[in-house]
Design a protein around this motif. Structure first.
Motif, short mmCIF file in Angstrom:
data_model
loop_
_atom_site.label_atom_id
_atom_site.label_comp_id
_atom_site.label_asym_id
_atom_site.label_seq_id
_atom_site.Cartn_x
_atom_site.Cartn_y
_atom_site.Cartn_z
N MET B 62 -52.97 27.82 16.64
CA MET B 62 -54.28 27.70 17.27
C MET B 62 -55.08 26.50 16.75
O MET B 62 -55.93 25.98 17.46
CB MET B 62 -55.03 29.01 16.96
CG MET B 62 -56.36 29.20 17.64
SD MET B 62 -57.04 30.80 17.04
CE MET B 62 -58.70 30.70 17.70
N GLN B 63 -54.82 26.11 15.49
CA GLN B 63 -55.53 24.97 14.89
C GLN B 63 -57.04 25.07 15.17
O GLN B 63 -57.63 24.15 15.76
CB GLN B 63 -54.97 23.66 15.45
CG GLN B 63 -53.45 23.54 15.35
CD GLN B 63 -52.87 22.54 16.34
OE1 GLN B 63 -52.99 21.33 16.13
NE2 GLN B 63 -52.26 23.03 17.41
N PRO B 64 -57.65 26.15 14.73
CA PRO B 64 -59.02 26.44 15.17
C PRO B 64 -60.10 25.64 14.44
O PRO B 64 -61.28 25.80 14.71
CB PRO B 64 -59.17 27.93 14.83
CG PRO B 64 -58.30 28.13 13.63
CD PRO B 64 -57.11 27.21 13.85
N TRP B 65 -59.70 24.78 13.53
CA TRP B 65 -60.66 24.12 12.64
C TRP B 65 -61.30 22.89 13.26
O TRP B 65 -60.73 22.21 14.11
CB TRP B 65 -59.93 23.73 11.35
CG TRP B 65 -58.53 23.26 11.58
CD1 TRP B 65 -58.13 22.09 12.19
CD2 TRP B 65 -57.33 23.97 11.26
NE1 TRP B 65 -56.76 22.05 12.24
CE2 TRP B 65 -56.24 23.18 11.68
CE3 TRP B 65 -57.07 25.20 10.64
CZ2 TRP B 65 -54.90 23.58 11.52
CZ3 TRP B 65 -55.73 25.59 10.48
CH2 TRP B 65 -54.67 24.78 10.91
N GLY B 126 -58.14 29.08 21.42
CA GLY B 126 -56.88 29.47 22.04
C GLY B 126 -57.04 30.39 23.24
O GLY B 126 -56.07 30.99 23.67
N GLY B 127 -58.24 30.50 23.77
CA GLY B 127 -58.49 31.48 24.82
C GLY B 127 -58.75 32.85 24.20
O GLY B 127 -58.83 32.98 22.99
N LYS B 128 -58.88 33.85 25.08
CA LYS B 128 -59.24 35.17 24.56
C LYS B 128 -58.09 35.85 23.84
O LYS B 128 -58.29 36.60 22.88
CB LYS B 128 -59.73 36.06 25.71
CG LYS B 128 -61.16 35.72 26.13
CD LYS B 128 -61.70 36.69 27.16
CE LYS B 128 -63.12 36.26 27.57
NZ LYS B 128 -63.57 36.92 28.79
N ILE B 129 -56.88 35.66 24.35
CA ILE B 129 -55.71 36.30 23.75
C ILE B 129 -54.92 35.25 22.98
O ILE B 129 -54.39 34.30 23.57
CB ILE B 129 -54.80 36.93 24.83
CG1 ILE B 129 -55.61 37.79 25.80
CG2 ILE B 129 -53.68 37.74 24.18
CD1 ILE B 129 -56.33 38.95 25.17
N VAL B 130 -54.85 35.40 21.69
CA VAL B 130 -54.14 34.45 20.84
C VAL B 130 -52.96 35.15 20.18
O VAL B 130 -53.13 36.22 19.58
CB VAL B 130 -55.08 33.86 19.76
CG1 VAL B 130 -54.30 33.03 18.75
CG2 VAL B 130 -56.18 33.02 20.41
#
Lengths: 247, 247
Positions: B62-65, B126-130
């Motif tokens: 997801m690399q959410p940073w 990543g959207g709602k479902i990761v």
């Protein structure tokens, strides 16, 4: 070199080779699901990994972590069952092609890895008031995650792969391992020697998501240059960096 | 050596020296509050640190940073003010000798460190479902903490110290940096070159807490050997390992 004072010591220097080794371990670390070899991990090696974890930063020097090793096959099977149940639920949340791709992925190595390791956070360890946790109640959890990452990197340098299993119901794991309510389960890891790894993250290799260009993730002085009053680079909107495969 | 298959490659080997360098950086890393030198950090070095962070594990890749650099003195002063307000509140929570000791500690290097760095987690990326976050909604936050620890270790190998500031109200930091609601502030870090460090964690050096013996933190097959049905070491109760100085 100025005078050393106040109990300080000269900070350790890192040679070019040592620095390169640190980056090498960071870039070569993988989340491993299926490449575990049956070779046993010696207790001495395991203790080195746990000691690396134990030297993570912790808020208020709280050291809130515990380490539960799991080697018993019957217990691993219980954990695997908990994973399988949750993974079926997870699969149903994706649609069409993504569901087919999801179903094709192996997402854990619970039974294959010689050692499973549960890392927990004891939220009561430092008493009610913990230095540095007063305004962010999650800091003890974050400390525990730092311990996970220390262990993960040390493992790679030992030739040991690590996979983080996150698809299970907390209540199931709590029951299997007898974990009390005041203890938070932070990570369930699979550990084993590896000879082969993917050259990029497995989910990238298998078309699940792409690496986001780093420069799209950096802002200066505020979120997207918010109110900075300073010159800042006009960076591409990060949302455009997310490939269409990512729903 | 068996056949390489399925897009796998030979896992990188680590020499004894390389492995030693990895442990060296783990053991020599410190939370730095006051040892920052005014020497500037080159953009190339900073990018190496951010790229190390960007190569942390992330749930579902997801690399959410995001990374927000802060160099502007006026903005640092705002952050320092937010810290000071919260730190006064924190101090009041401790009593007697502990309060005096707390007050004597320097807990941040916001103004002294040439670069401040806020690391955030975009929970919508990543959207709602990761993948991997379906049963543990915190996994994206944990991924971001892994990025913090990667950066921290890489920094030490570059001769750069890092301090994690956690004493502020989230709403204050959010306002100062213009961070939207769907973005979680995970870490506010101070970065600067160091020549001196404490030989053990500063809070240990200054008598706040002691290091817990590692062996007291390890259980086999379940919490304190819960229902293991297996032989396990009879370990000292962990609560007895916590020194009396820890309230």
């Amino acid at each position: 070199m100025h005078e050393i004072s106040q109990g300080l010591v000269q900070a350790a220097n890192f040679s070019d080779d040592e620095r390169a080794a640190v980056y090498k371990v960071i870039y070569n670390r993988r989340d491993v699901r299926d490449q575990f070899l049956p070779k046993q991990i010696d207790d001495n090696v395991l203790m080195r990994l746990l000691d690396a974890a134990h030297h993570a930063p912790s808020v208020g020097f709280m050291q809130p972590w515990n380490f539960i090793t799991i080697r018993d096959v019957a217990r691993k099977k219980q954990v695997h069952q908990a994973f399988s149940k949750a993974n079926e639920e997870a699969k149903a949340l994706f649609e069409d092609d993504r569901q087919a791709l999801y179903a094709s992925l192996k997402l854990e190595g619970i039974l294959k890895a010689p050692i499973n390791l549960c890392i927990t956070c004891d939220r009561t360890r430092g008493g009610k008031i913990v230095l540095g946790r007063t305004h962010n109640r999650q800091m003890d959890i974050y400390s525990t995650v730092c311990a996970v990452q220390n262990l993960w990197l040390a493992a790679r340098a030992e030739g040991i792969g690590v996979g983080w299993v996150s698809i299970y119901h907390d209540s199931d794991m709590r029951q299997i391992l007898g974990i009390p309510d005041h203890i938070e389960i932070v990570a369930y890891l699979c550990l084993g020697y590896v000879e082969e790894l993917f050259d990029v993250p497995e989910l990238e290799k298998k078309g699940w998501r792409k690496r986001i260009p780093l420069q799209n993730l950096i802002f200066e002085e505020g979120w997207r240059g918010f109110n900075s009053g300073l010159p800042h680079l006009d960076r591409e909107d990060v949302s455009t960096a997310i490939p269409s495969a990512c729903d």
